[in-house]
Design a protein around this motif. Structure first.
Motif, PDB file in Angstrom:
ATOM      1  N   ARG A 173       0.804  -1.233   0.000  1.00  0.00           N
ATOM      2  CA  ARG A 173       0.000   0.000   0.000  1.00  0.00           C
ATOM      3  C   ARG A 173       0.833   1.277   0.000  1.00  0.00           C
ATOM      4  NH1 ARG A 173      -3.563  -2.800   4.240  1.00  0.00           N
ATOM      5  NH2 ARG A 173      -4.889  -4.029   2.869  1.00  0.00           N
ATOM      6  N   LYS A 174       2.120   1.152   0.297  1.00  0.00           N
ATOM      7  CA  LYS A 174       2.988   2.335   0.279  1.00  0.00           C
ATOM      8  C   LYS A 174       3.650   2.531  -1.078  1.00  0.00           C
ATOM      9  CE  LYS A 174       3.775   2.446   5.196  1.00  0.00           C
ATOM     10  NZ  LYS A 174       4.741   2.507   6.283  1.00  0.00           N
ATOM     11  N   GLU A 175       3.397   1.622  -2.014  1.00  0.00           N
ATOM     12  CA  GLU A 175       4.024   1.704  -3.334  1.00  0.00           C
ATOM     13  C   GLU A 175       3.483   2.858  -4.190  1.00  0.00           C
ATOM     14  OE1 GLU A 175       5.063  -1.188  -7.098  1.00  0.00           O
ATOM     15  OE2 GLU A 175       4.042  -2.037  -5.376  1.00  0.00           O
ATOM     16  N   PRO A 176       2.172   3.071  -4.255  1.00  0.00           N
ATOM     17  CA  PRO A 176       1.690   4.188  -5.080  1.00  0.00           C
ATOM     18  C   PRO A 176       2.203   5.525  -4.544  1.00  0.00           C
ATOM     19  CG  PRO A 176      -0.100   2.683  -4.565  1.00  0.00           C
ATOM     20  CD  PRO A 176       1.065   2.279  -3.712  1.00  0.00           C
ATOM     21  N   PRO A 177       2.478   6.460  -5.440  1.00  0.00           N
ATOM     22  CA  PRO A 177       3.032   7.751  -5.012  1.00  0.00           C
ATOM     23  C   PRO A 177       1.987   8.652  -4.347  1.00  0.00           C
ATOM     24  CG  PRO A 177       2.658   7.743  -7.366  1.00  0.00           C
ATOM     25  CD  PRO A 177       2.354   6.360  -6.887  1.00  0.00           C
ATOM     26  N   LYS A 178       2.485   9.587  -3.587  1.00  0.00           N
ATOM     27  CA  LYS A 178       1.629  10.597  -2.948  1.00  0.00           C
ATOM     28  C   LYS A 178       1.456  11.764  -3.912  1.00  0.00           C
ATOM     29  CE  LYS A 178       2.841   9.613   1.849  1.00  0.00           C
ATOM     30  NZ  LYS A 178       3.413  10.201   3.083  1.00  0.00           N
ATOM     31  N   THR A 221      -4.466  11.422  -2.808  1.00  0.00           N
ATOM     32  CA  THR A 221      -3.377  10.994  -3.680  1.00  0.00           C
ATOM     33  C   THR A 221      -3.625   9.579  -4.204  1.00  0.00           C
ATOM     34  OG1 THR A 221      -2.113  10.013  -1.877  1.00  0.00           O
ATOM     35  CG2 THR A 221      -1.733  12.372  -2.335  1.00  0.00           C
ATOM     36  N   ARG A 224      -1.740   7.094  -3.611  1.00  0.00           N
ATOM     37  CA  ARG A 224      -1.522   6.195  -2.473  1.00  0.00           C
ATOM     38  C   ARG A 224      -2.779   6.088  -1.615  1.00  0.00           C
ATOM     39  NH1 ARG A 224       3.657   6.787   1.214  1.00  0.00           N
ATOM     40  NH2 ARG A 224       4.540   6.146  -0.775  1.00  0.00           N
ATOM     41  N   SER A 230      -4.922   2.626  -1.637  1.00  0.00           N
ATOM     42  CA  SER A 230      -4.903   1.957  -0.339  1.00  0.00           C
ATOM     43  C   SER A 230      -6.321   1.732   0.166  1.00  0.00           C
ATOM     44  CB  SER A 230      -4.109   2.790   0.678  1.00  0.00           C
ATOM     45  OG  SER A 230      -4.213   2.210   1.959  1.00  0.00           O
ATOM     46  N   GLN A 238       0.928   9.360 -12.826  1.00  0.00           N
ATOM     47  CA  GLN A 238       0.907  10.545 -11.983  1.00  0.00           C
ATOM     48  C   GLN A 238       0.567  11.777 -12.814  1.00  0.00           C
ATOM     49  OE1 GLN A 238       4.300  10.927  -9.221  1.00  0.00           O
ATOM     50  NE2 GLN A 238       4.941   8.923  -9.994  1.00  0.00           N
TER      51      GLN A 238
END
Length: 163
Positions: free
Chosen positions: A23-28, A91, A93, A97, A132
């Protein structure tokens, strides 16, 4: 026609398994994401969705409704956006998530849209790719992609309910 080749040409990332994605892989960042079904052919549906509940909304649809919504000849199941407006600061993320946690059965997680994927029998094989759009609401690109999909197929993707 909107397909994987077009998504790659638009600089979408390499698809990764959505069920097991960190879940921390996608960018903010703002952006657009696409849920893909690698398998071709007709789907099978689970009797009950893997999704949790939010506001007591039903998460399971009758299979007849799901078959009616099915779009043949495309791996694209859902197109979503992060950063729907310049005021909405969600975002990639955050959106992905929430979407994933909802699909894993976590109750109280808000992710409107795309819930039909959680009744696909091969839900654990679905992949996700994203692009993005730093500083630009993802909704703008999402609307373009949904329009391209509608031109090619005459309807929205299987799990999209509206623009």
């Amino acid at each position: 026609m909107l397909d994987l080749t077009v998504l790659e040409a638009m600089d979408f990332g390499v698809p990764r398994n959505f069920w097991t994605m960190n879940r921390k892989e996608p960018p903010k960042e703002f952006g657009v994401y696409v849920i893909l079904r690698p398998a071709s052919g007709s789907p099978s549906f689970l009797e009950h969705s893997t999704g949790g509940t939010y506001r007591k909304d039903p998460t399971t649809s009758p299979s007849s409704h799901l078959y009616h919504r099915w779009v043949n000849e495309t791996p694209i199941m859902y197109i979503g956006a992060a950063g729907l407006t310049s005021e909405n600061k969600t975002t990639l993320r955050g959106r992905l998530s929430a979407y994933q946690r909802y699909g894993h059965g976590q109750n109280g997680v808000s992710h409107e849209g795309g819930n039909r994927i959680w009744q696909l029998e091969d839900v654990k094989d679905l992949t996700v790719t994203w692009k993005q759009t730093p500083g630009i609401p993802g909704k703008l690109l999402e609307d373009k992609l949904l329009g391209l999909f509608e031109l090619a197929h005459g309807c929205l993707p299987f799990a999209n309910g509206r623009h």
